[in-house]
Design an enzyme around this catalytic site. Structure first.
Site, short mmCIF file in Angstrom:
data_model
loop_
_atom_site.label_atom_id
_atom_site.label_comp_id
_atom_site.label_asym_id
_atom_site.label_seq_id
_atom_site.Cartn_x
_atom_site.Cartn_y
_atom_site.Cartn_z
N HIS A 236 -76.76 -39.42 -86.96
CA HIS A 236 -77.05 -39.02 -88.35
C HIS A 236 -77.14 -37.51 -88.51
O HIS A 236 -76.66 -36.96 -89.50
CB HIS A 236 -78.36 -39.68 -88.79
CG HIS A 236 -78.69 -39.46 -90.23
ND1 HIS A 236 -77.92 -39.96 -91.26
CD2 HIS A 236 -79.71 -38.77 -90.82
CE1 HIS A 236 -78.45 -39.62 -92.42
NE2 HIS A 236 -79.52 -38.88 -92.19
N ASP B 37 -74.16 -43.32 -86.70
CA ASP B 37 -75.33 -43.07 -87.56
C ASP B 37 -76.22 -44.31 -87.61
O ASP B 37 -75.79 -45.38 -88.04
CB ASP B 37 -74.85 -42.71 -88.97
CG ASP B 37 -75.96 -42.18 -89.87
OD1 ASP B 37 -77.14 -42.50 -89.63
OD2 ASP B 37 -75.63 -41.46 -90.83
N SER C 241 -77.66 -35.98 -95.49
CA SER C 241 -78.70 -37.00 -95.69
C SER C 241 -79.26 -36.90 -97.11
O SER C 241 -78.50 -36.96 -98.08
CB SER C 241 -79.78 -36.85 -94.62
OG SER C 241 -80.62 -37.97 -94.58
#
Length: 284
Positions: A264, A235, A113
Site C-alpha cells: 500500500h 496492497d 491512500s
C-alpha cells in the site's frame, strides 16, 4: 527533527503558511527551476510529508515539488471537531493552494491512500486548477474485492490503521509494505509516541472518511483532469481490484501502472519504480 534533516538532505525547505483557520506545514524544493507544472503531494491518514522522501529523491532535481502535511497531521494545525470527510479536506487543501498562490498556473496533484481520495475530489471540485492528477492506491472507493484488513475493520475486529501498542505499529508497517523494512526498536517507540498523542484525532478522521460512503468514487465521473493511477499489486489495505472501478467510472484515466512486489505504501515500498512511472507521466 530527524525528518526535517532528511528533507534538508534532498534540498527541501520546511515552511509554514496560514490558510483559513489552519497553519499548514509543508516542504518545498525547485521553485522557479522547471518548465513543468508544480507538483503537490498529499499523504494518507496518520502519515506526514516525510512519507514521500524516498520517492521524491528519485525524481528530477529541477521539478517544483511541495509536500504538505494534511490537516491535523505532522506540523499542520489539528482541529479535533472539524469535518474530515474527503469533500471537507479537499476544500481545506484548496485554501492552502489559494494562500500559496499555487493555482496561478495549473499544477499536478498527487495523492496516496486517503490523500488520493482527497486529490481526486479536489480534481472534481477545482478542475481549472489542475493539469494532471495521480492517484496512488486511493481510498474512498469500494473495491470489488475487499482486503482482509478492510473486512476486519468493518466487522469491528481490528483497527489496523491506528496502532495502540508498539507491536501493533510494527504490524501496521509490515502490512503496509511488501518489502519489509527493519528499524531499531527506539525508532518504533518514537513513532508510536507521536501516533499515541494523535490517536483521538486519527480516529475522528477515520470515522469521517468511512461514514462519507465512497467519498471519491461518487466524484469519479466528474473528474476532467488527465489521470494516472499507480497501485501496488500486493496492497493489503485498498485491494488492487479498485483499478477496475476507476477504469469503469472515469472519463480521463490515461495511464494505469501496476507495481509488482509492492504493497500500500508505494512511495516507501518501491520508491524507484514509483518515481519512474510518475516521471513517465510527467513527461508524457
Amino acid at each position: 527533527m530527524l525528518a526535517r534533516y532528511d528533507l534538508f538532505k534532498i534540498g527541501m525547505k520546511v515552511k509554514y503558511i496560514k490558510a483559513g483557520d489552519l497553519t499548514y506545514c509543508y516542504a518545498e524544493k525547485g521553485k522557479g527551476k522547471s518548465t513543468k507544472p508544480s507538483m503537490l503531494f498529499l499523504h494518507g491518514i496518520t502519515g506526514s510529508k516525510s512519507l514521500w522522501l524516498d520517492m521524491i529523491k528519485e525524481l528530477p532535481e529541477d521539478l517544483h515539488i511541495i509536500l504538505v502535511d494534511m490537516p491535523g497531521h505532522g506540523g499542520t494545525t489539528q482541529k479535533l471537531k472539524s469535518d474530515h470527510s474527503y469533500d471537507a479536506q479537499a476544500k481545506r487543501i484548496h485554501q492552502f493552494v489559494e494562500s500559496y498562490g499555487l493555482n496561478k498556473s495549473p499544477f499536478h496533484i498527487i495523492g496516496a491512500s486517503m490523500g488520493g481520495g482527497v486529490a481526486g475530489v479536489y480534481a472534481a471540485f477545482y478542475p481549472k486548477d489542475l493539469v494532471k492528477l495521480t492517484l496512488i492506491c486511493p481510498a474512498g472507493i469500494t473495491t470489488p474485492k475487499l482486503s482482509g484488513i478492510v473486512m476486519d475493520i468493518r466487522a469491528g475486529k481490528t483497527n489496523a490503521l491506528i496502532p495502540r501498542t508498539v507491536e501493533e505499529l510494527k504490524a501496521l508497517m509490515r502490512n503496509s509494505m511488501y518489502n519489509e523494512r527493519s528499524m531499531p526498536d527506539w525508532v518504533y517507540r518514537m513513532v508510536f509516541e507521536v501516533q499515541k498523542t494523535n490517536s483521538t484525532f486519527f480516529e475522528n478522521v477515520l470515522a469521517d472518511i468511512t461514514q462519507c460512503n465512497n467519498g471519491l468514487q461518487k466524484r469519479l465521473p466528474e473528474i476532467e483532469t488527465s489521470t494516472q493511477v499507480i497501485w501496488g499489486i500486493q496492497d493489503k489495505f485498498v485491494d488492487v481490484s479498485g483499478v477496475d472501478v476507476l477504469r469503469s467510472d472515469m472519463k480521463t484515466l490515461e495511464r494505469v501502472d501496476m507495481i509488482s512486489e509492492c504493497g500500500h505504501t508505494v512511495s516507501m515500498d518501491r520508491p524507484v519504480k514509483a518515481a519512474q512511472v510518475l516521471n513517465d507521466f510527467i513527461y508524457s
